[in-house]
Scaffold this motif. Structure first.
Motif, PDB file in Angstrom:
ATOM      1  N   LEU A 171       0.826  -1.212   0.000  1.00  0.00           N
ATOM      2  CA  LEU A 171       0.000   0.000   0.000  1.00  0.00           C
ATOM      3  C   LEU A 171       0.861   1.262   0.000  1.00  0.00           C
ATOM      4  O   LEU A 171       0.541   2.250  -0.670  1.00  0.00           O
ATOM      5  N   MET A 180      -0.755   7.830   3.908  1.00  0.00           N
ATOM      6  CA  MET A 180      -0.708   6.379   3.709  1.00  0.00           C
ATOM      7  C   MET A 180       0.675   5.824   4.028  1.00  0.00           C
ATOM      8  O   MET A 180       0.803   4.803   4.708  1.00  0.00           O
ATOM      9  N   CYS A 184       1.367   3.182   7.026  1.00  0.00           N
ATOM     10  CA  CYS A 184       1.838   1.858   6.613  1.00  0.00           C
ATOM     11  C   CYS A 184       3.205   1.532   7.207  1.00  0.00           C
ATOM     12  O   CYS A 184       3.447   0.415   7.662  1.00  0.00           O
ATOM     13  N   LEU A 221      -7.085   0.833   5.790  1.00  0.00           N
ATOM     14  CA  LEU A 221      -6.098   1.309   4.830  1.00  0.00           C
ATOM     15  C   LEU A 221      -6.422   0.818   3.417  1.00  0.00           C
ATOM     16  O   LEU A 221      -6.273   1.557   2.439  1.00  0.00           O
ATOM     17  N   LEU A 222      -6.851  -0.434   3.302  1.00  0.00           N
ATOM     18  CA  LEU A 222      -7.217  -0.979   1.998  1.00  0.00           C
ATOM     19  C   LEU A 222      -8.418  -0.236   1.411  1.00  0.00           C
ATOM     20  O   LEU A 222      -8.464   0.042   0.213  1.00  0.00           O
ATOM     21  N   ALA A 225      -7.290   3.011   0.049  1.00  0.00           N
ATOM     22  CA  ALA A 225      -6.665   2.854  -1.267  1.00  0.00           C
ATOM     23  C   ALA A 225      -7.731   2.690  -2.345  1.00  0.00           C
ATOM     24  O   ALA A 225      -7.648   3.291  -3.425  1.00  0.00           O
ATOM     25  N   HIS A 230      -7.463   2.944  -6.412  1.00  0.00           N
ATOM     26  CA  HIS A 230      -6.518   1.822  -6.399  1.00  0.00           C
ATOM     27  C   HIS A 230      -7.203   0.537  -5.943  1.00  0.00           C
ATOM     28  O   HIS A 230      -6.666  -0.247  -5.165  1.00  0.00           O
ATOM     29  N   ALA A 234      -5.866  -2.871  -3.954  1.00  0.00           N
ATOM     30  CA  ALA A 234      -6.464  -3.166  -2.647  1.00  0.00           C
ATOM     31  C   ALA A 234      -7.023  -4.578  -2.598  1.00  0.00           C
ATOM     32  O   ALA A 234      -7.091  -5.187  -1.521  1.00  0.00           O
ATOM     33  N   LEU A 237      -3.447  -7.207  -3.069  1.00  0.00           N
ATOM     34  CA  LEU A 237      -2.467  -7.267  -1.980  1.00  0.00           C
ATOM     35  C   LEU A 237      -2.837  -8.273  -0.887  1.00  0.00           C
ATOM     36  O   LEU A 237      -1.981  -9.041  -0.437  1.00  0.00           O
TER      37      LEU A 237
END
Length: 255
Positions: A171, A180, A184, A221-222, A225, A230, A234, A237
């Motif tokens: 990420l 981010m 991360c 966080l995903l 994204a 993205h 997401a 990953l």
């Protein structure tokens, strides 16, 4: 420019050291109080192993993220951090005394609802393919599923820490915004510090107090994204983790 580069790196090493030292201290306390993950027919370990290392790992992530937010003035994560802290408390009770499924699921559902409420209205995960209401509903179900799969997979030496490292690292590369990258790298540092104690043969496991809030925060966080265009990254990953756990659970249900 140098300050911009050094700040996230500082977060990484601060989280690594705090998690590493904190997990070592927690390990002593867990052994003293006899809080162990006892092996059964589905376990990957043969000896009783302390569980609850997430006290140090999640505590580190919450502290570092909060410190970064106060330093930069970014407060959009406040409610998410509070929800993660509540999840950690409920999960610790489950680690120590055991809880029925419904209170745990209710706490997770409430945390997911808080996270979705904190998202800006215009941030849609499916990028307009669904109506806003359906987008939020589908995102909430996916997030709740991810949290439970993350929790399910913990118990194998090194797997959750390594998965956290890979997803958070990916990420940071795919969505290189200041927020981010900082979050991360902090999560990567906390995971790496924990792996010092969790690598085979594991001396400690995260326990629910670690895997549930970590899955929640990583899911957030995903989602972040996905809402910025993205979505493919997401999905890809965490796909190994999602596929492995989903197929395993499906196979058990079929049997």
């Amino acid at each position: 420019m140098t300050g911009v580069i050094l700040a996230p790196i500082t977060l990484f090493f601060a989280a690594l050291i705090l998690s590493w030292l904190g997990t070592g201290g927690v390990l002593v306390v867990l052994r003293w109080h006899g809080i162990f993950d006892l092996p059964n027919e589905r376990s990957s370990h043969a000896q009783p192993t302390p569980r609850g290392g997430g006290i140090a790992v999640v505590g580190t992530v919450l502290m570092v993220w909060t410190g970064w937010a106060m330093w930069t003035g970014v407060q959009s994560q406040t409610f998410v951090l509070l929800a993660a802290a509540v999840l950690a408390g409920v999960s610790f009770v489950d680690d120590v005394r055991g809880l029925p499924p419904w209170p745990r699921l209710a706490a997770q559902g409430a945390a997911v609802a808080v996270g979705l409420w904190a998202l800006p209205v215009e941030n849609l995960v499916f990028q307009g393919l669904l109506s806003p209401m359906m987008d939020r509903a589908a995102t909430g179900l996916a997030w709740l599923w991810f949290v439970n799969l993350f929790n399910f997979m913990d118990g194998i030496d090194g797997i959750t820490g390594l998965e956290t490292l890979c997803v958070a690292g990916g990420l940071a590369l795919v969505v290189p915004t200041d927020a981010m990258v900082a979050r991360c790298l902090a999560m990567m540092g906390a995971a790496l510090g924990f792996l010092r104690w969790n690598w085979h043969p594991a001396r400690i496991f995260l326990g629910d107090i670690g895997s549930v809030p970590l899955g929640y925060l990583l899911g957030w966080l995903l989602i972040g994204a996905a809402t910025t265009g993205h979505g493919t990254a997401a999905l890809i990953l965490p796909l190994y983790y999602l596929t492995d756990a989903t197929l395993t659970l499906g196979w058990r249900l079929a049997r």
